[in-house]
Design an enzyme around this catalytic site. Sequence first.
Site, PDB file in Angstrom:
ATOM      1  N   HIS A 130       5.073   2.432   0.542  1.00  0.00           N
ATOM      2  CA  HIS A 130       4.267   1.228   0.401  1.00  0.00           C
ATOM      3  C   HIS A 130       4.127   0.902  -1.082  1.00  0.00           C
ATOM      4  O   HIS A 130       4.263   1.779  -1.944  1.00  0.00           O
ATOM      5  CB  HIS A 130       2.884   1.439   1.009  1.00  0.00           C
ATOM      6  CG  HIS A 130       2.882   1.500   2.501  1.00  0.00           C
ATOM      7  ND1 HIS A 130       1.751   1.247   3.243  1.00  0.00           N
ATOM      8  CD2 HIS A 130       3.855   1.792   3.397  1.00  0.00           C
ATOM      9  CE1 HIS A 130       2.021   1.366   4.527  1.00  0.00           C
ATOM     10  NE2 HIS A 130       3.303   1.712   4.649  1.00  0.00           N
ATOM     11  N   GLU A 148       1.621   0.328  -3.055  1.00  0.00           N
ATOM     12  CA  GLU A 148       0.620   1.075  -3.816  1.00  0.00           C
ATOM     13  C   GLU A 148       1.099   2.493  -4.106  1.00  0.00           C
ATOM     14  O   GLU A 148       0.933   2.995  -5.218  1.00  0.00           O
ATOM     15  CB  GLU A 148      -0.703   1.135  -3.040  1.00  0.00           C
ATOM     16  CG  GLU A 148      -1.356  -0.215  -2.827  1.00  0.00           C
ATOM     17  CD  GLU A 148      -0.946  -0.891  -1.518  1.00  0.00           C
ATOM     18  OE1 GLU A 148      -1.700  -1.757  -1.052  1.00  0.00           O
ATOM     19  OE2 GLU A 148       0.134  -0.565  -0.961  1.00  0.00           O
TER      20      GLU A 148
END
Length: 156
Positions: A53, A55
């Site tokens: 992902h 992040e």
Amino acid sequence: MSADDHMRRAIALSLEMMRSGKGGPFGAVVVKDGAIVGEGYNQVTATNDPTAHAEVVAIRRACQALETFDLTGAEIYTSCEPCPMCLAAIYWARIGKIYYANDRSDAAAAGFRDDYLYDELPLPLDQRAVPIMPLLRAEGKAAFDEWMLKPDKVQY
């Protein structure tokens, strides 16, 4: 650069990489002392890695750039409210503040159903959709016992 500039960079990453076919519409930047120290975009489908992902990728890159696992004093700007996995990674990295553009309901409307995870986490272990059960606890505890005695361990 301002907070708005950092968020615009995260949003730009989400658009650029989604348009290029490298992943979903998510981007993130980690900022420390006013400078971007790590950028990330969703790479789940490009790398066949469900943990890739935006992040998590941004945190990994920031840690590599700063040569530390502790991002105390850093902030993260992400194009969408972090999912539970990303939120946990942010906490583990000790990032002090989270800014996001889209929220979880925006993500759900776009077909990203993080609500399943939010609903699962508070359930007792025996009520979760994925069975989870202890096995060989005494043998597993040996590693923790040894860790607690290890004089040169690096706490994290």
